[in-house]
Design a protein around this motif. Sequence first.
Motif, mmCIF file in Angstrom:
data_model
loop_
_atom_site.group_PDB
_atom_site.id
_atom_site.type_symbol
_atom_site.label_atom_id
_atom_site.label_comp_id
_atom_site.label_asym_id
_atom_site.label_seq_id
_atom_site.Cartn_x
_atom_site.Cartn_y
_atom_site.Cartn_z
ATOM 1 N N HIS A 1 61.231 52.278 66.802
ATOM 2 C CA HIS A 1 60.549 53.591 67.239
ATOM 3 C C HIS A 1 60.410 54.420 66.208
ATOM 4 C CE1 HIS A 1 61.808 52.882 71.937
ATOM 5 N NE2 HIS A 1 60.687 52.407 71.622
ATOM 6 N N LEU A 2 61.413 54.583 65.395
ATOM 7 C CA LEU A 2 61.429 55.567 64.432
ATOM 8 C C LEU A 2 60.333 55.127 63.418
ATOM 9 C CD1 LEU A 2 63.170 58.143 63.570
ATOM 10 C CD2 LEU A 2 64.196 56.531 62.031
ATOM 11 N N MET B 1 61.969 67.001 60.182
ATOM 12 C CA MET B 1 60.784 67.455 59.091
ATOM 13 C C MET B 1 60.342 68.806 59.473
ATOM 14 S SD MET B 1 57.864 65.167 58.011
ATOM 15 C CE MET B 1 57.603 66.225 56.662
ATOM 16 N N THR C 1 59.687 67.739 71.113
ATOM 17 C CA THR C 1 59.967 68.331 72.674
ATOM 18 C C THR C 1 59.124 67.508 73.622
ATOM 19 O OG1 THR C 1 60.242 70.381 71.880
ATOM 20 C CG2 THR C 1 60.069 70.205 73.886
ATOM 21 N N TYR D 1 45.942 66.474 57.862
ATOM 22 C CA TYR D 1 46.209 67.955 57.559
ATOM 23 C C TYR D 1 45.580 68.119 56.186
ATOM 24 C CZ TYR D 1 49.471 71.441 55.549
ATOM 25 O OH TYR D 1 49.870 72.551 55.114
ATOM 26 N N MET E 1 44.659 69.865 64.733
ATOM 27 C CA MET E 1 46.047 69.358 65.048
ATOM 28 C C MET E 1 46.313 69.499 66.343
ATOM 29 S SD MET E 1 47.455 68.624 62.086
ATOM 30 C CE MET E 1 49.081 69.234 61.731
ATOM 31 N N PHE F 1 56.596 70.639 68.533
ATOM 32 C CA PHE F 1 56.145 70.637 69.934
ATOM 33 C C PHE F 1 56.298 68.947 70.248
ATOM 34 C CE2 PHE F 1 54.100 71.499 73.709
ATOM 35 C CZ PHE F 1 52.731 70.727 73.919
ATOM 36 N N LEU F 2 55.701 68.130 69.311
ATOM 37 C CA LEU F 2 55.563 66.911 69.565
ATOM 38 C C LEU F 2 56.961 66.302 69.764
ATOM 39 C CD1 LEU F 2 53.565 64.658 69.650
ATOM 40 C CD2 LEU F 2 53.858 64.054 67.330
ATOM 41 N N PHE G 1 50.353 75.245 57.084
ATOM 42 C CA PHE G 1 51.499 74.932 57.107
ATOM 43 C C PHE G 1 52.444 74.552 58.134
ATOM 44 C CE2 PHE G 1 54.764 72.985 54.224
ATOM 45 C CZ PHE G 1 55.882 73.847 54.091
ATOM 46 N N ILE H 1 47.568 66.873 68.975
ATOM 47 C CA ILE H 1 48.812 66.759 69.714
ATOM 48 C C ILE H 1 48.198 66.402 71.357
ATOM 49 C CG2 ILE H 1 50.260 68.411 70.929
ATOM 50 C CD1 ILE H 1 51.437 67.908 68.428
ATOM 51 N N MET I 1 53.556 72.145 65.321
ATOM 52 C CA MET I 1 53.046 70.940 66.093
ATOM 53 C C MET I 1 54.113 69.804 66.168
ATOM 54 S SD MET I 1 50.065 71.340 67.064
ATOM 55 C CE MET I 1 49.305 73.031 66.783
ATOM 56 N N ALA J 1 51.515 73.044 61.128
ATOM 57 C CA ALA J 1 52.062 71.817 61.278
ATOM 58 C C ALA J 1 53.457 71.689 61.420
ATOM 59 C CB ALA J 1 51.925 71.228 59.852
ATOM 60 N N VAL K 1 63.106 59.168 67.332
ATOM 61 C CA VAL K 1 61.824 59.562 66.811
ATOM 62 C C VAL K 1 61.739 61.209 66.794
ATOM 63 C CG1 VAL K 1 59.486 59.686 66.841
ATOM 64 C CG2 VAL K 1 60.868 57.855 67.208
ATOM 65 N N LEU L 1 61.248 63.998 63.599
ATOM 66 C CA LEU L 1 60.363 65.168 63.785
ATOM 67 C C LEU L 1 60.833 66.568 63.649
ATOM 68 C CD1 LEU L 1 57.932 63.612 66.455
ATOM 69 C CD2 LEU L 1 57.298 63.725 64.193
ATOM 70 N N LEU M 1 62.098 77.549 67.391
ATOM 71 C CA LEU M 1 62.613 77.669 68.825
ATOM 72 C C LEU M 1 61.956 76.220 69.421
ATOM 73 C CD1 LEU M 1 61.591 80.842 70.436
ATOM 74 C CD2 LEU M 1 63.618 79.966 70.538
ATOM 75 N N LEU M 2 61.165 75.668 68.964
ATOM 76 C CA LEU M 2 60.659 74.225 69.528
ATOM 77 C C LEU M 2 61.606 73.354 68.931
ATOM 78 C CD1 LEU M 2 56.966 74.354 69.901
ATOM 79 C CD2 LEU M 2 58.310 74.303 71.631
ATOM 80 N N ALA N 1 57.309 81.173 73.244
ATOM 81 C CA ALA N 1 57.700 81.164 72.005
ATOM 82 C C ALA N 1 56.792 82.186 71.028
ATOM 83 C CB ALA N 1 58.335 80.108 71.428
#
Lengths: 684, 220, 316
Positions: free
Chosen positions: B10-11, C182, C307, B25, B101, C304-305, C295, B105, C301, C298, C175, C179, C144-145, A448
């Motif tokens: 979980h949330l 957000m 997914t 951040y 970051m 991605f998290l 920004f 991950i 990320m 983030a 969860v 994400l 896209l993610l 992407a």
Amino acid sequence: MVIRHRERHESMGAMPVAAILWCVASLLVAGVFSVVLGRRAGFHRVTYGASLTACSVALFSAGADLTLYGGAASTLTLPLGLPWLGAHFRLDALAAFFLVVVNLGGAAASLYGLGYGRHESAPHRVLPFFPVFLAGMNLVVLADDAFTFLLSWEFMSLTSWALVMAHHQDRDNVRAGYIYLVMASFGTLALLLALGLLAGPGGAYGFEAIRAADHTPGIVALVLALILIGAGSKAGLVPLHVWLPLAHPAAPSHVSALMSGVMTKVAVYGFVRIGFDLLGEPTWWASMIVLALGGITAVLGVLYALMQHDLKRLLAYHTVENIGIIFIGLGLALAFQANGMGWAAALALTAALFHVLNHSLFKSLLFFGAGAVLTATGERDMEHLGGLIHRMPYTSFAFLVGCVAISALPPLNGFVSEWLTFQAILQSPQLPQWGLKIMVPAVGSLLALSAALAAACFVKAFGVAFLGRARTAAADQAQDVDCFSLAAMFLFAALCLIAGILPGPVMDGLSPVTLALLGDRMPVQMGVPWLSIVPIAESRSSYNGALVFVFIAMSAGLAVYVIHRFASHAVRRAPAWDCGFPDPSPVTQYTAGSFAQPIRRVFGTLVFRAREQVEMPPPGDARPARLHVDMKDLVWDILYAPVATAIGFAADRLNHLQFLTIRRYLSLVFLALVTLLLVLALWP
Amino acid sequence: MDSLVFDIAHLLAGGLVLVSFMLLYQDRLYALLNIFALHALVLALSVAWQAFIQNAPHLYVTAAIALVFKAIIIPVVLHRIIQRLGIHREIETVVGIGLTMIAGIGLVALSMVVMLRVTAAADPLAREDLAFALSVVLLGLLMMVTRRNAVSQVIGFMSLENGLVLAATGAKGMPLVVEISVAFSILIAFIVIGIFLFRIRERFDTVDIHALDRFRGERR
Amino acid sequence: MILDLFVQGAQMVLVLLLAPLLTGFVRKVKARLLRRQGASVFQPYRDLLRLLRKDIVLAENASWLFRVTPYLVFAATWVAAALVPTIATGLMFNWTADLIALIALLASARFFLALAGMDVGTSFGGIGSSREVMIASLAEPAMLLIVFTLALVAGSTQLSTVAAFMASPAVGLRVSLGLALMALIMVAIAENARIPVDNPATHLELTMVHEAMVLEYSGRHLAMIEFAASLKLLLYVSLIACVFVPWGLAVSDAGLAAYIVGAVAYAGKLAAGGFLLALFETAVAKMRVFRVPEFLGAALMLGFLGTLLLFVSRSL
């Protein structure tokens, strides 16, 4: 165990192969004639005309074989080459598809050359090798035994090297040719070892025998690594891509189009043929390596491209990115096949092969456009161009279509192959291995990211070179190019649009290939209503390029009509507003380097160690401030420079062997003899 | 109804991971303290929900302690310390925020893989909560490693401790006496760190760790 | 069949009519929060009509691309907005373009707008275009993610299927969806050029990205581009509403009562979204330009998290 549905249709005998071999022979004859008659004025028309006809015939035969006969295999053995082996040639579904790609590119390049060849300063260095290059690529795709394959591969490399060295007065071209030769030889060595390992100690070089034989997992792993090095270096996988941005721009423009758009695809063919067809059942960790390499190649390629201001070098680096995308699709196909999910593997492989076709179309188109710009202005550097949309309207329109297609925007073809790849990624949570569960979303995000950066790259390329105001006199006085070049460009632009609007027929054309390689195929697309494509099921996802195109056209048309009818349609021309301070000098507009600066700040500090230094003279000093940007090519510094230093060091040491006395040489011979006798004595 | 209960747990655990990322951040010190207060608040909510699910009243006390001490008292006191010491309020990082970051991950992926593989036979609710808790611990460690400012390292240490509390409550067994002792030891450690920060500031005029290196003496 | 066509056509007209109203509403709320009276909520309509009737002043070296771009941008954004369910799911042509195609349509609008910024050859256009592609290079992968996360949860990339799934009780509170929400809010702010990424109200060089690209446009061209920007805002608010707050959406072939309920619910969601946006814009200051990649990084990320969590575990 997946049952491989190979050889489903009866063999077609030898006729389709023979047809294409006749075309190859005529290309070779054209090359030989060009050696003799190449210096004659206007002879380029004969050569390019001959190659255009030969490639078109080959294109239609291969296309007919793929669509009408469903890719039935036909073989032929010629008594050339090694006496006990002969030269085997085979035309099956995979070969037919790649022949379509190769000959489509070849025909368009020949058409382009009919016009472009007039400006060639050294025709006797280009004309003999051009048809022979096309012949070599066709032979690689047709080859059915290891010897023919390697011979044709080397043939292809050498003729393209000769074309790169056509303008050898330029020092940069000589360096490019040298690096290309070294990397090509290295790649061929890797392929030689791979095919040797596959042939085994019995020396069974025919591909039929290799397919039937059983290979141990160790051999399979080694062969896979070797073909990734060999075919990957020719295709342009990072870190073996360094020759590509040097060699592709150095050749004449239609040859650059062939090298970038077609020769890299022949390398992909080599990988698919050996990796999918000859090696048999893949393993899942092999797919992880391919996926990782593909993802890294995609992102690095486009980041390199963004930092370039030479138009052809930008396009060459961008080829690296697209090869990365193709290998991501291939890696996904390997992963799905290893886990027995044949339908998903067919989807991934179709996406990768569709992208092969698309890339050859739009990359060739873009190189044709760059060649036209070079002919018209004599400049390749974007920082010396600008405003060409006014001077070269047709070329800029075709180039714009190429830019939109390569940025994967609907309704053109680049979007379709990318959409299919994303759909394949969305099927992969079903893969059970943990490594793949982490790798596939990471590679998806890299894909992407590379797609978005590609759009940025082509906004820069088109915006700086064609839009704005002319930065030099050469750009201000450019003229549009001749009708043959324009015809080639518009042909490919039309094909980009058609492949984007009608992707169903292309996908159905690829189904014999996936059936032959994977034993499974995607659902039939031709019967879907309204010409949509449905990769898995109607409820999951579908896309209709034609309707999207129609909707956009209708909405735009409606808006234009309503506004011009009911509101004003008056236009006044005036100097640019520019917030009230318009500057007449074209130097104040954005250059290629300044356009890339935000992205260089974000990504370049990490990937290229980009550092900016500003020299600001003190107040009162009237000198201009200067900005230095320092970037390093980390691949070169980490991998190639140490290797080159080590080779130089070893060569220096070994040089001592040249200066020994006669007694020392005799004692070396004596030592070798004694060692061999000892080995014989101790061998159990 | 059952799955809704699990989903909320979980949330909240995932929310704690999210707030840890928000901690990574930040580039201003006061904002960091506010986000840390949010971190402790989410922890308190998570522990309280676990108390509700498991019918374990002593966990409510744990939640209350987390709320009062870590969400209110500690941020306020740290705020005062920063004002009195006059510490400049920008956080210098060792590597850029983007790279931090990405590393975060990677750590979350690692902890998910490790936890979910190792505990393949255990209770599904506890497994995923443990995975999130390990992520919070690792992210706290990452924060300590990639920050130069001593105050932000203290915050990293405390977010690490929050992750441990989450793990302990998720695993269904945490007697109150352990929590009280842990809380008091944290308090004492924090007072000591505060005193040290004062002394360091007096002596060296800065709390940047780099500056402290210069005074360490020659290597023998 | 005729009813479906009518519903689709009504949807297309509806988004066109509501977009300036949403923009006007957001401006009104912002003004009230700053203790000003503010212009009427219908002012954007008046602005558009005024611009449509004015002459165009074109720069002398503007090309045909400059003149064609406003219509292309408007058409691409309108087609994209017409495919997002507002009142009802099951739009007649929802199978022509799924979420990925929607994002790509918006990307093509942005591509042409960036080219138009480069066309006249001034430095302001270059600033806008280069910053816009930098923002897009991070916002698009994040989007896209987010789409991947939604598609993995709902089992499809078709927007109607996703909306229907999210409205059903099978979805649960996940969860990864939190994400994704957000991340989607962050991307929506960046794509619509709102504070803290870009300021839609000023024309200062330091603060502009979108406004810099369209600096040379005037008259009906500017009207088309502003209309397209309003449509984009409506698209994103509708997208967030239909995916994360899907209650009240009428299913296709439901009765008239369901459509009325859907319309009322949609109006309520738009009002709430506009109010929250205005509140957020008033409370937060604009970031400096090179903080925007962090920004959006983030947001990337977070997407991605989300997914990754869905790849790793089915219930997250």
